[in-house]
Design a protein around this motif. Sequence first.
Motif: not given
Length: 989
Positions: A411-422
Amino acid sequence: MVHMGMHNRVEPWNAADNFFGSPEINEAVTIHAPKKCRAGCLAMRVPDPPKYAPPTICNISKDGKIAAIGGRDVELYLWDTTTGGLLATLRGHEICWTSSYDHTFFVTVQEDSKVFLWDQQTITQKQLLGHPDEPLTCCSVSLDDEFIVVGGAKGGVYAWDSETGAEYRQYDGGHTGPVQTVMCYAMEDGSHIIISCGAADHTITVWDLETSSQRAKVHVTELDQAKNVRYFVSKDGTQVLVWCTDAVPFPNLVFVDALNDAKNSVFCHEGFVRHAVFARDSERIISCGNDGKIVIWDTITLEPQMTLAGHNGAVLCCAINEACTHVVSSGEDCTVRLWSAEDGRQLQSMQAQNLPVKMCTFDRSFNKILACDTGGHVYVWNTLAEVILNLIRRFADSISCVSMSADQKLMAAGSVTGRVMMWDVERRELMWEHPMHAGRVECLAFNTMMEVASAGADGRISLMSMETGKQMNYFLGQDEPIMALEFSPDDERIAACSADGKLMLYLASSASHRPKLVLRSNIARVMSFVWSPNSKLIAGCCSDGCSLIWNAATGSIFTVLEGDNASSCSTFDFSGKLLAIGTVMGTTNIYNLETTELLTQLCSNASAVRSVMFNEDTTHLTTVCSRQAIVWDVANAVKVRCYDFVVDATGEFSEKPSQYRSTVAHDSTVLFDPESETIVYDMSAVEDTQLKSHFLSDTHMIQASLQHKGVMVWSAACNTSSDKFHTTHDAITSCHFNHDDRLAVMGTQDGQIIVYDVVHGEMLEVIAAHHNGPCRCVKFTKDNNEVLSAGADAKVIMWDWRKRTPTRIYSGHFISVGCCDLADNGNRVASGDNHGMISVWERDTGAVVQTMPLAHAKAVLSVSMSGDGSMVASVGADGKVAIWSVDVGLELVALTSAIESTPLYCGFSPDGNKLAITETNGNVMIWNAMVGCQWYMISNAHKGKVSGCAWSKDCRRLITCGDDSLTAIWDTESGACLHKYNAQSGPLT
């Protein structure tokens, strides 16, 4: 005998016959045996069993990869819980199925008492272990997988060596009557013991497996008077739980230390225990019962350590995972609930069945939960919901988008600060996190080549490795934020939609960072897009209602589909021949792309459609808006089921789900899986009431890289928008709620009456009521069966709205009637026309009770009847406010001098004691009708005109609306404002 294929069989009618119509009596109904489960993202839905034969076996393998469903009178199906595929069909009239702990074999027991050993990897029969002379009732595998033991209906116990298949011993004389439970355990000295429990003699016997001698025998005398008892044996084999499933006044839960002949008992769950289990360490007991509670006990003392309450009704089953961290329970409220065993918090509530859920259990890895209801419908839940909900809880204020891989393992998640998490879903851990964009990440997409793409407000697309997060390539837009992103099914192209309505196509392997094609509409913006299954076409939905289908290779227009309303989402079916398009008006259009024909229009979503999704065989289409999800039968264009999302912190919507409708009433985050039609909602309430999350502000789709799989995320955290009733008719002139607030009736400028189901957001009926002008006023009767209307055609009519026919016409006016009202507790109807005349009729007969032709010098703006019908209050365009006696036709009191400006509207309280009058200067005056004086004035209730008011049923609340677009609720005792809501839609009338 194993059959990998399946044959047709004749099956009786199922429950849907009442909805779709029953077949002819002599008609044979042919059912094709299923080849695949409905495997969605949240759960796998096993095909429903025959109505005449609910499954005897409902079990899951120790590794959670195989679900065994069926047996006895029907085939035993073995399903792959990962893919939903059918692994095998066993046709031996199986009554028991259990798997080994090392996942290498499983055992089946047939109705004719044959015991078979199977290879779990190939699902082939290894050997026949034995064929005892008595009917068999139960079986199990020892914890070290060395022995297989079974119990018989005549009290016999049998054991086999799992390696050689040789019968080890037969154990007789331990029980009188059937053996209900049998288990085998390895002791510290290397020997093995068997524990068998009798269903009728209430006896627990401990056998030495090698010598077949009895080590111990315990008679549970505490339950001698009980008719039905159940057993659960601890993992180490020395402790047994016994409970009575009858309602009894004596201790009904007994702990037995079989080897030491020690017992303890307790009376619990108001005398009705439904289920009980040991935790793995045997230090705790978990029980549930008819009192709706799950209790965690200390094993030795039987003192309660923790009570878990949340089910609405009896709790039928409970289980605890291997790590002793979570408890799962199921009950008569048709839900499966997950709890923390450490602090007792309720974590999740899972809903799929509309019947009581009789069984639930974990697999050993705690990755899956198996649940079965009383009708035999089976679901296998996975841990994806837990990961999504934990992610939202932790990063709710910063998450901007979420996407899943096709296998739902990442699962990938994007944030309002421009970061991407996996995130790794199975391991529940963060794999990597990198800053990829300057500004918010707007969208994410996976392909099948171990890559993930992200796009953001900076107009840039990054292509990254799933495993490491390393950037593999990047692409540039046209200086506009990119709002949507998707790989083509063949992974060769990437499509991206920018905020200015342009659709850009990129070659995924190209060294060029600029788009290969830029597609656009000449007169509107592209709002959303979708790839065809063969990757050759791409459909763009535009703000003018049209949908353009382009050739993805050349950019030429393949076809144009006309529509009336702005499009919001779209999807292809799996053949690529059908295209479903959702609109902002809550409708969904289905087109045949080969003929460009509009096949059907589905018109029932309460607000703009956020997502549309076909199932794998294109028989169902799910349309989701910010209020509900509706599952449609595509062939017949009728609803199959509706799921309503309701903000309900007080728990007013607590009824059980029906066959066709479920109401998700909650005050946190809800996950809905359209493929398996399952719901999980977060039971941990959002702590920050001021949460302003971009991701939770509306309904969002978490795509799983496949068109038919995904999870809808709906949240009450920021979902405070009002319900909106969309109508294709003319302007609304009047509206009225029924007494339980579940229905609303509206009159329109073109003379129509529209009846809405408020809870479900559905238009129920449209009545052509007044033909020569607008419908000026509408009112529900107290029994909700009829609607009173008045119109510009000088008619006052009582309607049976369900039949759309008038039941009575009240005659006497000769000019436009602008207002009408009903006596709640009486039998009278009042109306006022543009000449200033007020008329009162008997509701049932239509006979004239009173006519006051000169009540006002100008048009009557508002009339209101007291509850008993003895008085009528009126407001006229001449500025006069008066209360009239209906029986004598005289003015009782004139209130004009008490009004500071021009009156607009009046309304009696339901008890008839108070009268509210609204004014043009923003004041609301409350008159005490019993005493005959002003009670109090609410000054400056609104900025500008106060156009309307209404009383609550208990007379404790008053609601007003005005030109300032505000709706206000007031306490009628003190006149204090309780709440104000800004509709942000201009003056309210």
